[in-house]
Design a protein around this motif. Structure first.
Motif, PDB file in Angstrom:
ATOM      1  N   LYS A   7       0.826  -1.209   0.000  1.00  0.00           N
ATOM      2  CA  LYS A   7       0.000   0.000   0.000  1.00  0.00           C
ATOM      3  C   LYS A   7       0.859   1.257   0.000  1.00  0.00           C
ATOM      4  O   LYS A   7       0.616   2.194  -0.761  1.00  0.00           O
ATOM      5  CB  LYS A   7      -0.918  -0.026   1.213  1.00  0.00           C
ATOM      6  CG  LYS A   7      -1.647   1.291   1.480  1.00  0.00           C
ATOM      7  CD  LYS A   7      -2.576   1.681   0.347  1.00  0.00           C
ATOM      8  CE  LYS A   7      -3.789   0.819   0.316  1.00  0.00           C
ATOM      9  NZ  LYS A   7      -4.783   1.301  -0.678  1.00  0.00           N
ATOM     10  N   ASN A   8       1.890   1.284   0.853  1.00  0.00           N
ATOM     11  CA  ASN A   8       2.772   2.456   0.905  1.00  0.00           C
ATOM     12  C   ASN A   8       3.516   2.652  -0.412  1.00  0.00           C
ATOM     13  O   ASN A   8       3.696   3.787  -0.878  1.00  0.00           O
ATOM     14  CB  ASN A   8       3.776   2.305   2.054  1.00  0.00           C
ATOM     15  CG  ASN A   8       3.118   2.393   3.420  1.00  0.00           C
ATOM     16  OD1 ASN A   8       2.076   3.030   3.572  1.00  0.00           O
ATOM     17  ND2 ASN A   8       3.708   1.750   4.409  1.00  0.00           N
ATOM     18  N   LEU A   9       3.941   1.552  -1.025  1.00  0.00           N
ATOM     19  CA  LEU A   9       4.636   1.641  -2.307  1.00  0.00           C
ATOM     20  C   LEU A   9       3.700   2.165  -3.388  1.00  0.00           C
ATOM     21  O   LEU A   9       4.104   2.988  -4.227  1.00  0.00           O
ATOM     22  CB  LEU A   9       5.178   0.264  -2.690  1.00  0.00           C
ATOM     23  CG  LEU A   9       6.005   0.197  -3.982  1.00  0.00           C
ATOM     24  CD1 LEU A   9       7.243   1.077  -3.857  1.00  0.00           C
ATOM     25  CD2 LEU A   9       6.407  -1.244  -4.279  1.00  0.00           C
ATOM     26  N   ALA A  10       2.446   1.712  -3.377  1.00  0.00           N
ATOM     27  CA  ALA A  10       1.474   2.182  -4.365  1.00  0.00           C
ATOM     28  C   ALA A  10       1.204   3.675  -4.203  1.00  0.00           C
ATOM     29  O   ALA A  10       1.126   4.415  -5.190  1.00  0.00           O
ATOM     30  CB  ALA A  10       0.178   1.388  -4.237  1.00  0.00           C
ATOM     31  N   LEU A  11       1.078   4.146  -2.965  1.00  0.00           N
ATOM     32  CA  LEU A  11       0.838   5.571  -2.733  1.00  0.00           C
ATOM     33  C   LEU A  11       2.038   6.411  -3.168  1.00  0.00           C
ATOM     34  O   LEU A  11       1.877   7.498  -3.733  1.00  0.00           O
ATOM     35  CB  LEU A  11       0.539   5.825  -1.253  1.00  0.00           C
ATOM     36  CG  LEU A  11      -0.817   5.332  -0.740  1.00  0.00           C
ATOM     37  CD1 LEU A  11      -0.959   5.620   0.750  1.00  0.00           C
ATOM     38  CD2 LEU A  11      -1.949   5.993  -1.509  1.00  0.00           C
ATOM     39  N   VAL A  80     -10.507  12.547 -18.838  1.00  0.00           N
ATOM     40  CA  VAL A  80      -9.487  13.562 -18.539  1.00  0.00           C
ATOM     41  C   VAL A  80      -8.091  13.019 -18.812  1.00  0.00           C
ATOM     42  O   VAL A  80      -7.232  13.724 -19.358  1.00  0.00           O
ATOM     43  CB  VAL A  80      -9.620  14.026 -17.073  1.00  0.00           C
ATOM     44  CG1 VAL A  80      -8.465  14.950 -16.697  1.00  0.00           C
ATOM     45  CG2 VAL A  80     -10.945  14.742 -16.859  1.00  0.00           C
ATOM     46  N   LEU A  81      -7.853  11.773 -18.448  1.00  0.00           N
ATOM     47  CA  LEU A  81      -6.543  11.166 -18.721  1.00  0.00           C
ATOM     48  C   LEU A  81      -6.259  11.124 -20.216  1.00  0.00           C
ATOM     49  O   LEU A  81      -5.128  11.383 -20.651  1.00  0.00           O
ATOM     50  CB  LEU A  81      -6.500   9.752 -18.140  1.00  0.00           C
ATOM     51  CG  LEU A  81      -6.312   9.641 -16.625  1.00  0.00           C
ATOM     52  CD1 LEU A  81      -6.668   8.242 -16.142  1.00  0.00           C
ATOM     53  CD2 LEU A  81      -4.879   9.994 -16.235  1.00  0.00           C
ATOM     54  N   ALA A  82      -7.274  10.825 -21.006  1.00  0.00           N
ATOM     55  CA  ALA A  82      -7.087  10.765 -22.457  1.00  0.00           C
ATOM     56  C   ALA A  82      -6.765  12.142 -23.031  1.00  0.00           C
ATOM     57  O   ALA A  82      -5.847  12.287 -23.854  1.00  0.00           O
ATOM     58  CB  ALA A  82      -8.347  10.206 -23.114  1.00  0.00           C
ATOM     59  N   VAL A  83      -7.503  13.160 -22.604  1.00  0.00           N
ATOM     60  CA  VAL A  83      -7.250  14.523 -23.095  1.00  0.00           C
ATOM     61  C   VAL A  83      -5.878  15.001 -22.648  1.00  0.00           C
ATOM     62  O   VAL A  83      -5.121  15.607 -23.426  1.00  0.00           O
ATOM     63  CB  VAL A  83      -8.350  15.481 -22.599  1.00  0.00           C
ATOM     64  CG1 VAL A  83      -8.018  16.923 -22.994  1.00  0.00           C
ATOM     65  CG2 VAL A  83      -9.704  15.085 -23.171  1.00  0.00           C
ATOM     66  N   ALA A 166       5.058   8.565 -20.617  1.00  0.00           N
ATOM     67  CA  ALA A 166       4.013   7.576 -20.907  1.00  0.00           C
ATOM     68  C   ALA A 166       3.909   6.553 -19.781  1.00  0.00           C
ATOM     69  O   ALA A 166       2.809   6.152 -19.377  1.00  0.00           O
ATOM     70  CB  ALA A 166       4.312   6.881 -22.232  1.00  0.00           C
ATOM     71  N   ALA A 167       5.072   6.126 -19.252  1.00  0.00           N
ATOM     72  CA  ALA A 167       5.061   5.169 -18.145  1.00  0.00           C
ATOM     73  C   ALA A 167       4.421   5.778 -16.900  1.00  0.00           C
ATOM     74  O   ALA A 167       3.644   5.121 -16.193  1.00  0.00           O
ATOM     75  CB  ALA A 167       6.485   4.712 -17.846  1.00  0.00           C
ATOM     76  N   ALA A 168       4.743   7.053 -16.624  1.00  0.00           N
ATOM     77  CA  ALA A 168       4.155   7.732 -15.460  1.00  0.00           C
ATOM     78  C   ALA A 168       2.651   7.881 -15.621  1.00  0.00           C
ATOM     79  O   ALA A 168       1.890   7.714 -14.661  1.00  0.00           O
ATOM     80  CB  ALA A 168       4.807   9.101 -15.274  1.00  0.00           C
ATOM     81  N   LEU A 169       2.204   8.192 -16.835  1.00  0.00           N
ATOM     82  CA  LEU A 169       0.766   8.339 -17.079  1.00  0.00           C
ATOM     83  C   LEU A 169       0.049   7.005 -16.912  1.00  0.00           C
ATOM     84  O   LEU A 169      -1.051   6.953 -16.334  1.00  0.00           O
ATOM     85  CB  LEU A 169       0.531   8.899 -18.477  1.00  0.00           C
ATOM     86  CG  LEU A 169      -0.909   9.309 -18.810  1.00  0.00           C
ATOM     87  CD1 LEU A 169      -1.375  10.421 -17.889  1.00  0.00           C
ATOM     88  CD2 LEU A 169      -1.018   9.749 -20.260  1.00  0.00           C
ATOM     89  N   ALA A 170       0.661   5.934 -17.394  1.00  0.00           N
ATOM     90  CA  ALA A 170       0.061   4.606 -17.238  1.00  0.00           C
ATOM     91  C   ALA A 170      -0.021   4.213 -15.764  1.00  0.00           C
ATOM     92  O   ALA A 170      -1.035   3.667 -15.305  1.00  0.00           O
ATOM     93  CB  ALA A 170       0.874   3.573 -18.015  1.00  0.00           C
ATOM     94  N   ALA A 173      -2.763   6.332 -14.098  1.00  0.00           N
ATOM     95  CA  ALA A 173      -4.101   5.847 -14.451  1.00  0.00           C
ATOM     96  C   ALA A 173      -4.425   4.558 -13.708  1.00  0.00           C
ATOM     97  O   ALA A 173      -5.529   4.391 -13.170  1.00  0.00           O
ATOM     98  CB  ALA A 173      -4.183   5.633 -15.956  1.00  0.00           C
ATOM     99  N   SER A 174      -3.466   3.646 -13.661  1.00  0.00           N
ATOM    100  CA  SER A 174      -3.700   2.365 -12.997  1.00  0.00           C
ATOM    101  C   SER A 174      -4.010   2.537 -11.523  1.00  0.00           C
ATOM    102  O   SER A 174      -4.968   1.957 -10.996  1.00  0.00           O
ATOM    103  CB  SER A 174      -2.473   1.466 -13.178  1.00  0.00           C
ATOM    104  OG  SER A 174      -2.578   0.291 -12.408  1.00  0.00           O
ATOM    105  N   LEU A 175      -3.210   3.343 -10.829  1.00  0.00           N
ATOM    106  CA  LEU A 175      -3.379   3.509  -9.389  1.00  0.00           C
ATOM    107  C   LEU A 175      -4.553   4.416  -9.046  1.00  0.00           C
ATOM    108  O   LEU A 175      -5.223   4.217  -8.029  1.00  0.00           O
ATOM    109  CB  LEU A 175      -2.092   4.060  -8.776  1.00  0.00           C
ATOM    110  CG  LEU A 175      -0.862   3.149  -8.884  1.00  0.00           C
ATOM    111  CD1 LEU A 175       0.374   3.858  -8.365  1.00  0.00           C
ATOM    112  CD2 LEU A 175      -1.089   1.854  -8.114  1.00  0.00           C
ATOM    113  N   LEU A 176      -4.808   5.399  -9.891  1.00  0.00           N
ATOM    114  CA  LEU A 176      -5.873   6.350  -9.599  1.00  0.00           C
ATOM    115  C   LEU A 176      -7.248   5.723  -9.780  1.00  0.00           C
ATOM    116  O   LEU A 176      -8.208   6.106  -9.098  1.00  0.00           O
ATOM    117  CB  LEU A 176      -5.741   7.576 -10.506  1.00  0.00           C
ATOM    118  CG  LEU A 176      -6.527   8.837 -10.107  1.00  0.00           C
ATOM    119  CD1 LEU A 176      -6.147   9.273  -8.698  1.00  0.00           C
ATOM    120  CD2 LEU A 176      -6.247   9.951 -11.100  1.00  0.00           C
TER     121      LEU A 176
END
Length: 459
Positions: A7-11, A80-83, A166-170, A173-176
């Motif tokens: 959980k801490n790593l994901a945050l 919003v992520l797509a835009v 791109a990696a940061a955006l992915a 998106a995954s975690l959010l």
């Protein structure tokens, strides 16, 4: 790896991904108009971008109040992520000396604010659930600063920047799009009062005052010099890293009571930037002080508002209030032309801000370093039974549906195990689950869990 560590790593990953994208896009956006707009107009563009970011944060707060159901919220975030992704790609590929680049920059900033609102709200919910968000914030910010400096600033816009973006955006998106924490919050405390929130706003604004003078001053110089002789993105930016790591270390000590003291100490040192600006050596020292003050003020308002937001009637708004105050102080500094004031006037203004900060900290308990009593760190939350009672009433659940809901949100057992425990067939259980989704407007088990925790904190 233990569940708590995951959980801490994901945050940490969530906040690092957002901060890296924010630094990258703002860094690109600050160069909009380069080559065809005058220096004065480019400064106006800089301030206009702050307005669009604030509007994005406000849009998220409004959407959080108006949208009901997990599906609608996820749909908004996906759009919003797509835009935002399309805007970031256009900014990386288009030339800065075109109106198209400027238009794309303006379009991307509200998306950045909206995503920021979602991230800050999530961090606030995790704070309420007892997660170590100070550590995640500090380490995440430090990692984002280091990565952005290497990829975008030290070597220029390298071919690796789009890959990491791109990696940061992915990752974002995954975690959010995952549900909020399933950790059971601690015992409740009294709800935050408007007086308390006003004090926090004024203290945060006072801390931001120490960066206002130099922020406008250096931005004016770098535009005039074309980012050559003067550049806010030079090596002193790396002083953000140890400062953020400092707050990662002290942010969890004594339940956050060391954060105001640490921020005040750094603000005292930052006062020197109003008088040290007449030589090259003083310029570089000022840059370091400027970034130390930024890290202190950002850490203070993040950790403070995240802790208090769930205790308010508009948690999504208050979770990102510090970030909006940040952009607001930038606008105020530009409106008042603080960077053009004589050094004596700026010093007097900083001394006044320091006096106000110390006074507000003293009357609001900011200097109280004693350990608070046990069970007084979490926001006002409903008990487990009260939460289920409220959900039964709000969504018109039958007793059996309420039993199924309890099993789904409080356990991670499979449906076969749950059906055996409730003495019903799996097909019957699946019908109850379908009814729960329909009545609550959710679509997944994690969505029910998020709805449960939102109900617990009064959302």
């Amino acid at each position: 790896m233990p569940e708590k560590a995951k959980k801490n790593l994901a945050l940490t990953g969530l906040f690092a991904a957002f901060m890296f994208l924010q630094l990258t896009v703002l860094g690109l956006g600050n160069r909009a108009g380069e080559g065809y707009l005058s220096a004065a107009r480019r400064e106006m563009v800089y301030y206009a971008l702050q307005v669009f970011v604030i509007l994005g944060f406000l849009a998220y707060a409004a959407a959080d109040r108006l949208l009901r159901g997990e599906r609608a919220r996820r749909g908004l975030l996906c759009a919003v992520l797509a835009v935002f992704a399309a805007g970031a790609v256009a900014m990386l590929l288009a030339g800065r000396d075109s109106p198209f680049y400027l238009a794309v920059t303006y379009a991307s900033m509200p998306c950045l604010g909206l995503l920021g609102g979602a991230v800050y709200h999530r961090m606030s919910l995790e704070t309420a659930a007892g997660e170590k968000t100070a550590r995640s914030m500090g380490i995440g910010c430090a990692a984002a600063v280091a990565l952005q400096y290497v990829l975008q600033l030290r070597w220029g816009v390298t071919p690796l920047l789009p890959v990491f973006a791109a990696a940061a955006l992915a990752l974002l998106a995954s975690l959010l799009l995952r549900s909020a924490s399933q950790t059971q919050p601690e015992a409740p405390e009294a709800a935050a009062t408007m007086r308390q929130m006003l004090f926090v706003c004024l203290i945060a604004a006072s801390f931001l005052l120490f960066t206002s003078f130099y922020n406008g001053y250096i931005h004016h110089l770098q535009i005039q010099s074309g980012y050559t002789e003067y550049n806010v993105y030079s090596w002193p930016r790396l002083t953000l890293i140890p400062c953020y790591l400092l707050f990662a270390a002290v942010g969890e000590k004594r339940r956050g009571r060391l954060v105001p003291i640490a921020a005040l100490c750094i603000a005292l040192a930052a006062m020197l930037n109003s008088v040290l600006n007449d030589s090259e050596g003083a310029y570089w020292l000022n840059m370091c002080l400027f970034y130390c003050a930024i890290a202190a003020s950002v850490s203070y308002y993040n950790l403070t508002f995240w802790r208090l937001a769930p205790q308010t009637t508009h948690p999504a708004l208050w979770a990102s209030m510090g970030r909006m105050l940040d952009s607001g102080m930038v606008l105020l500094g530009g409106l008042l032309h603080l960077s053009a004031l004589p050094a004596a006037a700026v010093l007097a203004l900083n001394l006044g801000g320091l006096a106000v900060t110390i006074f507000l900290l003293s009357i609001s308990g900011g200097f109280d370093l004693t350990d608070p009593p046990e069970g007084t760190s979490a926001p006002a939350l409903l008990s487990e039974e009260a939460t289920f009672d409220r959900m039964r009433e709000k969504y018109a659940l039958t007793p059996r549906e309420a039993e199924v809901l309890r099993e789904l949100v409080l356990t991670e057992d499979k449906q076969t195990v749950i059906s055996d425990r409730l003495s019903i067939q799996v097909k019957a259980l699946q019908k109850y689950v379908t009814r729960l989704y329909r009545k609550t407007g959710t679509a997944t088990r994690s969505g029910l869990t998020e709805l449960y925790h939102n109900t617990m904190i009064g959302l």
